[in-house]
Design a protein around this motif. Structure first.
Motif, PDB file in Angstrom:
ATOM      1  N   ILE A   1      57.122  31.502  42.755  1.00 26.45           N
ATOM      2  CA  ILE A   1      55.847  32.094  42.344  1.00 26.45           C
ATOM      3  C   ILE A   1      55.061  31.073  41.534  1.00 26.45           C
ATOM      4  CG2 ILE A   1      54.744  33.909  40.976  1.00 26.45           C
ATOM      5  CD1 ILE A   1      57.105  35.716  41.596  1.00 26.45           C
ATOM      6  N   VAL A   2      53.833  30.757  41.992  1.00 26.19           N
ATOM      7  CA  VAL A   2      52.998  29.781  41.291  1.00 26.19           C
ATOM      8  C   VAL A   2      51.766  30.447  40.673  1.00 26.19           C
ATOM      9  CG1 VAL A   2      53.760  27.839  42.693  1.00 26.19           C
ATOM     10  CG2 VAL A   2      51.802  29.225  43.429  1.00 26.19           C
ATOM     11  N   GLY A   3      51.581  31.717  40.922  1.00 22.59           N
ATOM     12  CA  GLY A   3      50.428  32.415  40.351  1.00 22.59           C
ATOM     13  C   GLY A   3      50.334  33.820  40.915  1.00 22.59           C
ATOM     14  N   TYR A   4      49.255  34.487  40.558  1.00 21.44           N
ATOM     15  CA  TYR A   4      49.040  35.860  41.028  1.00 21.44           C
ATOM     16  C   TYR A   4      47.599  36.011  41.527  1.00 21.44           C
ATOM     17  CZ  TYR A   4      53.338  36.610  38.446  1.00 21.44           C
ATOM     18  OH  TYR A   4      54.623  36.518  37.987  1.00 21.44           O
ATOM     19  N   LEU A   5      47.498  36.799  42.578  1.00 15.56           N
ATOM     20  CA  LEU A   5      46.185  37.041  43.198  1.00 15.56           C
ATOM     21  C   LEU A   5      45.851  38.527  43.100  1.00 15.56           C
ATOM     22  CD1 LEU A   5      43.741  36.309  45.112  1.00 15.56           C
ATOM     23  CD2 LEU A   5      45.282  36.835  47.010  1.00 15.56           C
ATOM     24  N   LYS A   6      44.694  38.801  42.538  1.00 12.62           N
ATOM     25  CA  LYS A   6      44.234  40.198  42.472  1.00 12.62           C
ATOM     26  C   LYS A   6      42.957  40.337  43.301  1.00 12.62           C
ATOM     27  CE  LYS A   6      41.711  42.348  39.334  1.00 12.62           C
ATOM     28  NZ  LYS A   6      41.205  43.021  38.120  1.00 12.62           N
ATOM     29  N   VAL A   7      42.981  41.308  44.210  1.00 13.13           N
ATOM     30  CA  VAL A   7      41.817  41.645  45.018  1.00 13.13           C
ATOM     31  C   VAL A   7      41.380  43.047  44.601  1.00 13.13           C
ATOM     32  CG1 VAL A   7      40.895  41.972  47.338  1.00 13.13           C
ATOM     33  CG2 VAL A   7      42.659  40.240  46.929  1.00 13.13           C
ATOM     34  N   GLY A   8      40.169  43.151  44.094  1.00  8.14           N
ATOM     35  CA  GLY A   8      39.692  44.435  43.585  1.00  8.14           C
ATOM     36  C   GLY A   8      38.388  44.878  44.221  1.00  8.14           C
TER      37      GLY A   8
ATOM     38  N   SER B   1      49.206  40.679  43.986  1.00 10.25           N
ATOM     39  CA  SER B   1      50.387  40.141  44.671  1.00 10.25           C
ATOM     40  C   SER B   1      50.669  38.724  44.186  1.00 10.25           C
ATOM     41  CB  SER B   1      50.173  40.132  46.185  1.00 10.25           C
ATOM     42  OG  SER B   1      49.021  39.397  46.510  1.00 10.25           O
ATOM     43  N   PRO B   2      51.935  38.325  44.166  1.00  9.74           N
ATOM     44  CA  PRO B   2      52.286  36.950  43.764  1.00  9.74           C
ATOM     45  C   PRO B   2      51.926  35.941  44.849  1.00  9.74           C
ATOM     46  CG  PRO B   2      54.247  38.149  44.411  1.00  9.74           C
ATOM     47  CD  PRO B   2      53.123  39.143  44.437  1.00  9.74           C
ATOM     48  N   VAL B   3      51.615  34.705  44.420  1.00  4.54           N
ATOM     49  CA  VAL B   3      51.322  33.606  45.332  1.00  4.54           C
ATOM     50  C   VAL B   3      52.510  32.641  45.290  1.00  4.54           C
ATOM     51  CG1 VAL B   3      49.755  31.717  45.893  1.00  4.54           C
ATOM     52  CG2 VAL B   3      48.855  33.854  44.946  1.00  4.54           C
ATOM     53  N   PHE B   4      53.047  32.337  46.498  1.00  7.39           N
ATOM     54  CA  PHE B   4      54.248  31.505  46.582  1.00  7.39           C
ATOM     55  C   PHE B   4      53.882  30.108  47.081  1.00  7.39           C
ATOM     56  CE2 PHE B   4      55.542  35.900  47.213  1.00  7.39           C
ATOM     57  CZ  PHE B   4      56.611  36.027  46.339  1.00  7.39           C
TER      58      PHE B   4
ATOM     59  N   VAL C   1      40.577  37.424  41.711  1.00  9.79           N
ATOM     60  CA  VAL C   1      41.027  36.684  40.521  1.00  9.79           C
ATOM     61  C   VAL C   1      42.350  35.993  40.850  1.00  9.79           C
ATOM     62  CG1 VAL C   1      41.626  36.811  38.076  1.00  9.79           C
ATOM     63  CG2 VAL C   1      40.002  38.433  39.030  1.00  9.79           C
ATOM     64  N   ILE C   2      42.464  34.733  40.474  1.00  6.13           N
ATOM     65  CA  ILE C   2      43.731  34.003  40.605  1.00  6.13           C
ATOM     66  C   ILE C   2      44.153  33.560  39.212  1.00  6.13           C
ATOM     67  CG2 ILE C   2      44.886  31.969  41.544  1.00  6.13           C
ATOM     68  CD1 ILE C   2      43.049  32.112  43.927  1.00  6.13           C
ATOM     69  N   THR C   3      45.375  33.902  38.850  1.00  4.78           N
ATOM     70  CA  THR C   3      45.910  33.492  37.540  1.00  4.78           C
ATOM     71  C   THR C   3      47.157  32.638  37.745  1.00  4.78           C
ATOM     72  OG1 THR C   3      47.432  35.347  37.240  1.00  4.78           O
ATOM     73  CG2 THR C   3      45.125  35.716  36.643  1.00  4.78           C
ATOM     74  N   ASN C   4      47.551  31.942  36.686  1.00  2.00           N
ATOM     75  CA  ASN C   4      48.841  31.251  36.721  1.00  2.00           C
ATOM     76  C   ASN C   4      49.934  32.245  36.351  1.00  2.00           C
ATOM     77  OD1 ASN C   4      48.720  31.554  33.941  1.00  2.00           O
ATOM     78  ND2 ASN C   4      48.038  29.442  33.581  1.00  2.00           N
ATOM     79  N   THR C   5      51.139  31.785  36.240  1.00  4.55           N
ATOM     80  CA  THR C   5      52.266  32.690  35.969  1.00  4.55           C
ATOM     81  C   THR C   5      52.214  33.291  34.571  1.00  4.55           C
ATOM     82  OG1 THR C   5      53.583  30.763  35.356  1.00  4.55           O
ATOM     83  CG2 THR C   5      53.809  31.572  37.619  1.00  4.55           C
ATOM     84  N   ASN C   6      51.426  32.688  33.679  1.00  2.00           N
ATOM     85  CA  ASN C   6      51.258  33.234  32.327  1.00  2.00           C
ATOM     86  C   ASN C   6      50.115  34.252  32.258  1.00  2.00           C
ATOM     87  OD1 ASN C   6      53.340  31.587  31.252  1.00  2.00           O
ATOM     88  ND2 ASN C   6      51.891  29.864  31.050  1.00  2.00           N
ATOM     89  N   GLY C   7      49.483  34.494  33.388  1.00  2.00           N
ATOM     90  CA  GLY C   7      48.396  35.457  33.414  1.00  2.00           C
ATOM     91  C   GLY C   7      47.051  34.891  32.996  1.00  2.00           C
ATOM     92  N   GLU C   8      46.938  33.560  32.870  1.00  2.00           N
ATOM     93  CA  GLU C   8      45.662  32.940  32.500  1.00  2.00           C
ATOM     94  C   GLU C   8      44.809  32.735  33.752  1.00  2.00           C
ATOM     95  OE1 GLU C   8      47.187  29.442  30.727  1.00  2.00           O
ATOM     96  OE2 GLU C   8      47.466  30.335  28.746  1.00  2.00           O
ATOM     97  N   ILE C   9      43.561  33.137  33.655  1.00  2.00           N
ATOM     98  CA  ILE C   9      42.662  33.084  34.818  1.00  2.00           C
ATOM     99  C   ILE C   9      42.328  31.637  35.171  1.00  2.00           C
ATOM    100  CG2 ILE C   9      40.361  33.700  35.682  1.00  2.00           C
ATOM    101  CD1 ILE C   9      40.454  36.170  33.889  1.00  2.00           C
ATOM    102  N   GLU C  10      42.572  31.283  36.443  1.00  2.00           N
ATOM    103  CA  GLU C  10      42.225  29.955  36.945  1.00  2.00           C
ATOM    104  C   GLU C  10      40.995  29.977  37.856  1.00  2.00           C
ATOM    105  OE1 GLU C  10      45.714  28.519  38.898  1.00  2.00           O
ATOM    106  OE2 GLU C  10      46.594  27.747  37.046  1.00  2.00           O
ATOM    107  N   TYR C  11      40.746  31.130  38.516  1.00  3.30           N
ATOM    108  CA  TYR C  11      39.610  31.197  39.452  1.00  3.30           C
ATOM    109  C   TYR C  11      39.153  32.656  39.589  1.00  3.30           C
ATOM    110  CZ  TYR C  11      37.015  31.365  43.843  1.00  3.30           C
ATOM    111  OH  TYR C  11      36.059  31.595  44.787  1.00  3.30           O
ATOM    112  N   VAL C  12      37.877  32.825  39.631  1.00  6.55           N
ATOM    113  CA  VAL C  12      37.284  34.113  40.016  1.00  6.55           C
ATOM    114  C   VAL C  12      36.134  33.806  40.968  1.00  6.55           C
ATOM    115  CG1 VAL C  12      37.855  35.276  37.851  1.00  6.55           C
ATOM    116  CG2 VAL C  12      35.650  34.150  38.086  1.00  6.55           C
TER     117      VAL C  12
END
Length: 776
Positions: A517-524, A508-511, A430-441
């Motif tokens: 920080i431009v977004g967050y990446l979650k690997v599950g 982890s944050p994406v730089f 999952v990739i979200t923006n800095t507000n936690g909104e999902i941009e990609y799964v």
């Protein structure tokens, strides 16, 4: 000298010779076995086996044509000797055996032909000498020497004695059976009252047949095919009807479901009571063929159905040999137009650069390189080509997958945010923006959660919250990732369908290039199954520890139970040797020794029965049992022991005195005796009732007492092995904890069910059902 040309061989003899020819040829993979008949001025091919290749067949015919002309006289002179007449003639290996009438006249020649000389060894020579004797014996039997000049088709003889000698001789076991690669078996047909073939009885077989059916010869002989393989397809039996009824050889190829193999079978009759089959296991070949076909179809489906642009290119001249529909759509050409192009017609780098790439692709299993391709509209596309050598219809081609990376090169920021997700699949990403909104799964995330991509874009990952975690967990998570740190942990999440799953997550944050920080990446990773396994392992560990404790208690209990009668045996054995004992004392001691021995034997019997039940090897022997004498015998047997404790034993049943049951008498008595002994053992005062009731298809037996009773929690464990209500250190009664478990398993083995009803202090009632009749 007789004129051989007038003789005519009967069809029954020719069929028998033909069957032996085919059996030998197929069994030992000999290219050709033939019988030629020498006539007045030429040689005529009489019979030939059905295994050969075309090249060898032409060589045989050419050789026979030569003998029919200029070399006939030399040949006829040569084959008058008993030695085989030719070897290594024209690079073909021959064994030749003259076949003669009983008066010495030449009838013809038995020939064995093969490319490999090694096959024609001493075993094979002995085999064909035996076959020649069989043929000459038929010739002798079918005409009176010096009188008959014709073999009549109507005159049929089986020559049973010689065939049996050939098959039962030492040569059969050393050569035909032992040396054969094919599986060979001899059967006797089994017919029903109408004379129809219904089954086959195994009479003999070789080692190869044991391997193909996976059953030893000693076990199979004397049993029928349906006994060993009850699910044999009816067609298998039907295939042999022509062999049995018409005395003709047959061959077929079929799948045997019980054996689980594809088998090719040749069969021919020996006599009116036996026939032979020669079988070859083709399972591996069939499966390999299916596998190759599957791989080929999978490749074609992947190639033609893939959304990726794919093509096959000749490494010899650069011609495009095949393309899929995606390639036509990408380049804007029809398939015919693309197949008239060379790869450098698309690559703007030119022929020299493309040849360098072709050479790299030929020498490496997979080569990836970047290029620019011109499509039909004239537009230049940035592409990434993955190419490797493959074999197609025996020719080496380059399989190339072309990816359009034009948009990727135009949008580097987007490719940066997606790169980790692409590299770490098949994890849920999952990739979200800095507000936690999902941009990609990725697709795995959709599969795990049950949500579609459209449902997730723009949402917050909190839609997966199960409510099982405290707010502190999420607060700690956001503090870490917003400060640039990585967070790792586990979530208990809820899917779209409201089911739950465990996830091991790394966020982890994406730089960007400026370290912002431009977004967050979650690997599950879905670890639900892992959690289940861990839980099962924990339960298994608890169970194992419990079993270990029970077995330790059992061994201690067994030691105690064995030591008591053993001490009695040893002690009274010493006493009984005392010369001063009276006869009455000696008899009393002998009785005690016998009782101790019986007690030890009972313990050993319980342990043996438990072992046989565990190994599923306890046998059932069905008897006809009359219930009235059985129950009275039990009452009389146990009344003596009960009277010692001032207990009474009663019977409770109402049915015809001649009622009978068909079951294993020994095991039924074992269960009843065990239940009655337990009732007496745990009853201080009162009575023991042995009851029986006739149900629709079964009998209900029960043993009821007025003893100490069993609590509900203990009723759950008394049928488990090694389990007893009392601890072995404080127990007041004997036993090793196997009696009830053995009884329960025996009842279930006989097709019934055993259960208990009990109240503490008021007694117990053990009941079980047994079918009125069980099959043997």
């Amino acid at each position: 000298m007789y004129e051989v040309v007038n003789y005519k061989i009967s069809s029954s003899i020719l069929n028998k010779w033909q069957d032996v020819l085919n059996l030998i040829s197929n069994t030992f993979n000999i290219s050709k076995v033939i019988i030629v008949q020498v006539k007045k001025s030429n040689i005529e091919l009489l019979l030939e086996s059905n295994l050969y290749n075309k090249a060898l067949r032409l060589e045989i015919q050419r050789w026979l044509d030569i003998l029919n002309h200029d070399k006939f006289l030399d040949f006829k002179k040569e084959i008058c000797f008993d030695d085989f007449v030719r070897e290594n003639y024209n690079n073909i290996n021959y064994l030749g055996y003259p076949i003669k009438f009983s008066n010495g006249d030449l009838f013809g020649v038995l020939y064995v032909v093969d490319e490999e000389k090694i096959k024609l060894d001493s075993y094979m020579k002995n085999l064909f000498r035996g076959f020649r004797k069989l043929i000459e014996s038929d010739l002798k039997t079918l005409y009176e020497e010096g009188k008959n000049k014709f073999f009549l088709d109507e005159y049929k003889i089986e020559n049973k004695k010689l065939v049996e000698q050939l098959l039962k001789s030492e040569m059969k076991y050393k050569t035909l059976f032992s040396a054969a690669n094919s599986a060979i078996a001899i059967f006797e047909p089994i017919r029903n009252e109408s004379g129809e073939l219904v089954d086959l009885l195994y009479k003999d077989m070789n080692k190869a047949n044991e391997e193909i059916i996976e059953i030893s010869k000693d076990y199979a002989i004397g049993r029928t095919m349906l006994e060993l393989f009850p699910n044999t397809e009816p067609e298998w039996i039907a295939y042999f009807k022509s062999v049995i009824n018409d005395f003709k050889s047959t061959s077929f190829y079929s799948y045997h479901s019980d054996i689980g193999k594809y088998i090719y079978v040749d069969s021919f009759p020996i006599n009116d009571k036996e026939f032979v089959i020669s079988a070859v296991d083709l399972t591996d070949k069939v499966k390999l063929k299916e596998k190759l076909s599957e791989v080929e179809n999978r490749y074609k489906n992947i190639f033609y159905g893939s959304s990726s642009v794919m093509m096959l290119v000749s490494p010899e001249n650069g011609l495009i040999k095949d393309v899929n529909e995606s390639a036509c759509e990408f380049y804007g050409y029809s398939k015919r137009e693309l197949l008239n192009l060379k790869i450098w017609d698309l690559n703007i780098a030119g022929e020299v650069s493309v040849w360098d790439n072709i050479e790299k692709a030929k020498t490496n299993s997979k080569t990836i390189f970047k290029a620019q391709h011109r499509i039909a509209s004239g537009e230049i596309k940035d592409v990434e080509v993955s190419s490797g050598a493959v074999m197609v219809d025996g020719k080496e081609l380059l399989h190339s997958v072309i990816r359009d990376v034009t948009e990727r090169n135009k949008n580097l920021l987007k490719i940066t945010k997606l790169s980790n997700a692409v590299e770490q699949s098949p994890a849920a990403i999952v990739i979200t923006n800095t507000n936690g909104e999902i941009e990609y799964v990725n697709p795995i995330f959709c599969k795990v959660t049950g949500y579609d991509l459209e449902e997730l874009i723009g949402e917050n990952p909190r839609i997966l919250k199960s409510g099982k975690h405290s707010a502190i967990v999420y607060k700690d998570l956001w503090q870490k990732i917003s400060s640039g740190e990585k967070w790792k942990g586990e979530f208990y999440n809820k899917r779209k369908d409201s089911s739950y799953f465990w996830e091991s997550a790394s966020i982890s944050p994406v730089f960007d290039d400026e370290n912002c920080i431009v977004g967050y990446l979650k690997v599950g990773l879905d670890i639900t199954e892992k959690k289940h396994i861990e839980a099962k392992l924990t339960q298994a560990l608890i169970k194992a520890e419990e079993n270990d404790r029970l077995k330790t208690a059992f061994l201690a209990n067994l030691s105690h139970e064995v030591r008591t009668p053993l001490n009695g045996l040893l002690g009274f054995a010493d006493f009984i040797g005392n010369v001063d004992l009276t006869n009455e004392e000696r008899k009393e001691y002998a009785t005690i020794i016998k009782d101790c021995g019986n007690q030890l034997m009972s313990i050993m019997d319980d342990i043996l029965d438990a072992s046989l039940l565990e190994a599923k090897k306890l046998q059932i022997n069905v008897d006809r049992i009359y219930l009235d004498p059985l129950l009275y015998g039990l009452k009389n047997l146990h009344s003596i022991e009960a009277e010692k404790k001032k207990l009474s034993v009663k019977l409770d049943y109402m049915f015809n005195l001649n009622f009978e049951i068909h079951t294993d008498k020994v095991k039924l008595l074992q269960v009843l005796n065990n239940l009655i002994r337990n009732a007496i053992k745990f009853t201080i005062e009162g009575e023991i009732i042995i009851g029986c009731e006739s149900l629709k298809d079964s009998f209900l037996f029960y043993v009821q007492d007025t003893g100490i009773g069993i609590s509900p929690e203990h009723q759950k464990i008394i049928f488990s092995r090694f389990r007893q209500i009392e601890n072995h250190l404080t127990r007041q009664h004997g036993g090793i904890g196997l009696g009830l478990s053995i009884s329960k398993e025996i009842v279930e083995l006989l097709g019934g069910e055993l259960w208990v009803e009990s109240d503490v202090g008021r007694g117990s009632k053990f009941s079980f059902t047994i079918p009125k009749s069980i099959s043997k």
